[in-house]
Write a protein that holds these residues in place. Structure first.
Motif, PDB file in Angstrom:
ATOM      1  N   GLY B  39       0.814  -1.215   0.000  1.00  0.00           N
ATOM      2  CA  GLY B  39       0.000   0.000   0.000  1.00  0.00           C
ATOM      3  C   GLY B  39       0.847   1.263   0.000  1.00  0.00           C
ATOM      4  N   GLY B 249      -1.818  -6.190  -1.948  1.00  0.00           N
ATOM      5  CA  GLY B 249      -2.574  -4.945  -2.073  1.00  0.00           C
ATOM      6  C   GLY B 249      -3.771  -5.087  -3.002  1.00  0.00           C
ATOM      7  N   SER B 253      -4.924  -1.652  -5.153  1.00  0.00           N
ATOM      8  CA  SER B 253      -3.581  -1.059  -5.124  1.00  0.00           C
ATOM      9  C   SER B 253      -2.958  -1.057  -6.513  1.00  0.00           C
ATOM     10  CB  SER B 253      -2.684  -1.833  -4.152  1.00  0.00           C
ATOM     11  OG  SER B 253      -3.294  -1.890  -2.879  1.00  0.00           O
ATOM     12  N   TYR B 292      -8.832  -5.243  -1.990  1.00  0.00           N
ATOM     13  CA  TYR B 292      -7.480  -5.050  -1.445  1.00  0.00           C
ATOM     14  C   TYR B 292      -6.783  -6.367  -1.133  1.00  0.00           C
ATOM     15  CZ  TYR B 292      -8.659  -0.137  -1.032  1.00  0.00           C
ATOM     16  OH  TYR B 292      -8.999   1.153  -1.320  1.00  0.00           O
ATOM     17  N   LEU B 352      -5.283   3.984  -2.084  1.00  0.00           N
ATOM     18  CA  LEU B 352      -4.253   3.084  -1.560  1.00  0.00           C
ATOM     19  C   LEU B 352      -4.459   2.956  -0.058  1.00  0.00           C
ATOM     20  CD1 LEU B 352      -0.826   4.132  -3.134  1.00  0.00           C
ATOM     21  CD2 LEU B 352      -2.037   1.975  -3.433  1.00  0.00           C
ATOM     22  N   GLN B 357      -2.291  -4.509   5.890  1.00  0.00           N
ATOM     23  CA  GLN B 357      -3.504  -5.218   5.520  1.00  0.00           C
ATOM     24  C   GLN B 357      -3.345  -6.700   5.833  1.00  0.00           C
ATOM     25  OE1 GLN B 357      -6.603  -4.436   3.628  1.00  0.00           O
ATOM     26  NE2 GLN B 357      -6.664  -5.846   1.925  1.00  0.00           N
TER      27      GLN B 357
END
Lengths: 362, 362
Positions: B39, B249, B253, B292, B352, B357
């Protein structure tokens, strides 16, 4: 060098164990530090696991890098991961070492670098300032070798699951036409050259870890050898049969590998092997044989006898080869075996080591 | 997909912190897990450290791989390190994942693999049987992609300084003539295609870690995409402007990076994005947004509008692309911004992520 030291204490047991080999597939066997030492256990891992599974002609060469063909161009391709501890040391750091190491692996294929990749594994909690220092050092090292870091990757692992930074550098290079370097080309009569004083990198790191103090600080010899190789090839061309940088496991392990792959014997003369006084002294204190200690800015060249003088002259004319020497010859007898004629005239076998020698030296 | 979940709890604070940026060179800053998450912090690290230091034209492309020229041939060159935890998971292991990942990075340059390297960092104490399983899996994955592992390196670190095995795979591939894939080629009017259901890899790993049980075991989608790419390029050729595999991501992302590099906007339609029921359910339980979440066997293709139908048909004709869909379009408005039109007609920005995560998902 001084009289040969007996192996470090733990090696006796390890050598004994080696005579009773455990198959790599033993369900109870676990990875030991010695599997990463560049000696017999590393070789066994390569043979029983990697060669067995990945088998293909390029890999089977077991050179410092693979040779690939693309559009009539020969590419050298080589990878090296670095886990050296500590990250910073006199003469360099893990970043410069990683770039030098991979540029050198390409150079040992006779290649000049086309592009390098950087793969970093960071431990949570690493100071960003340390990372910046390492990255800047990688860039200086690459620029010094006329190379660029063109692609990269970064991963982060939890605190306690890494050790600051591990660095992988992989490189692609171009092998000039007419250059054919391979461990298998070592032939009886060939002369073994070394580009300078051996064992400097390993002793610099070990001295740091053990807190040894010398009158001057011993610095790692870490350097890129592609310029030296270019000069050597310009002088001796196709007469250069083998190039290798004797890193992990030192000159002894590297020459053992070459002797095995080419099925030749190699005879070394102790009196001709350059070892700095300071390194010799540290080896005695630490109980190490300089023949087994890692180098990061030296090369071994095995050249046809008629080209040996001009090859040696070319090495000596370069700043990184000023102390180059002819240290031995390739013979037909005793294929796979490296022997050393000592200063007092005796001869001993210079074997692969089995135990852990210098952990995390690169 | 279901209604968008709010970000996981720690993300709020992280997002707030991001609005008050700390320079990467702050002497007190340390590496966080989020620096490896793909990210905003990963991007900041790339910009403030790697691009700043290593700056060169090939790197500046910020593609999945660099393009190098050798003897009139265009080479793709890409590296990826893998630190996934656990090492073995439904659908694969760190070995197959590493090979697939790098073959896919080459494929996202339009390239077919010429050779792969394997760099292993082993932790002392790793069962050799585990290593054998991983190495055999790497070989199967390489063979399945028509690739060979031609060179390698192994290092060992002390117990507690690694985590079983870390794997770096670096690859060299050849880009066919006429193929020019670059994130910068995304142009207004282009159609965004995805090759199948998203978020499968990340959810398979997270479910395993969290001990979630489903009626069937959710398997990672890890697979090599070079065959799918070959079919896509055969059908749509130069109309394929951008290829990317949305790994760390996820789709969000990856599309943000493309939008930034091409200075275009990207508009997604939630209703068109394929998400399996099982994954949707797990995302709700885990509080994750599938946009994500990492994929390891999916690609995003951005293609010229006139070729969109035949590109989509080519994807759907391949077993790995059966559920391919057109999920959005590239627009001139809002350069650098990805927006999502939700099922109920609202529009939100798909930004982003800043915080951590899914740690160690690849």
């Amino acid at each position: 060098m001084a009289e040969t030291k007996p192996p470090a204490p733990d090696l006796g047991a390890a050598l004994a164990a080696a005579s009773c080999p455990v198959p790599a597939s033993s369900t109870r066997e676990t990875i030991l530090m010695a599997h990463g030492g560049g000696g017999r256990l590393t070789q066994r891992l390569i043979e029983s696991l990697f060669l067995k599974n990945f088998d293909n002609p390029a890999l089977r060469e077991l050179h410092d890098g693979a040779i690939l063909e693309a559009g009539g161009v020969r590419l050298a391709f080589s990878t090296d991961s670095f886990v050296i501890h500590p990250l910073f040391f006199p003469g360099g750091d893990i970043g410069s070492l990683a770039v030098h190491g991979t540029v050198n692996d390409l150079a040992m294929c006779g290649a000049q670098p086309l592009g390098l990749s950087a793969g970093l594994i960071l431990e949570e909690g690493l100071p960003v300032a340390d990372l910046e220092r390492i990255v800047a050092s990688m860039q200086r090292a690459a620029a010094g070798a006329g190379a660029s870091i063109v692609t990269g990757d970064t991963k982060v692992v939890d605190r306690g699951k890494g050790d600051g930074v591990f660095v992988n550098v992989t490189g692609v290079g171009i092998v000039p036409e007419g250059v054919v370097i391979s461990p298998r080309r070592a032939a009886p009569g060939d002369v073994v050259l070394v580009s300078g004083e051996i064992a400097v990198h390993g002793i610099a790191i070990m001295s740091l870890r053990e807190g040894l103090r010398f009158e001057t600080t011993l610095e790692s010899d870490t350097a890129t050898l592609n310029g030296l190789v270019a000069d050597l090839l310009a002088a001796a061309g196709a007469a250069v049969h083998v190039l290798r940088d004797p890193t992990r496991g030192g000159v002894a392990s590297t020459l053992n590998e070459i002797a095995g792959q080419a099925a030749v014997g190699i005879r070394l003369e102790e009196a001709k092997i350059p070892v700095a006084e300071e390194v010799r002294g540290a080896c005695e204190i630490l109980g190490l044989d300089p023949l087994y200690v890692a180098n990061e800015g030296k090369l071994l060249a095995i050249v046809a006898p008629e080209a040996a003088d001009r090859a040696l002259a070319a090495l000596r004319a370069h700043p990184l080869g000023a102390k180059a020497a002819a240290i031995g010859t390739v013979v037909a007898e005793g294929p796979g075996r490296v022997t050393l004629k000592s200063r007092i005239g005796g001869t001993r076998i210079v074997d692969l080591l089995t135990g852990e020698q210098l952990p995390r030296i690169c």
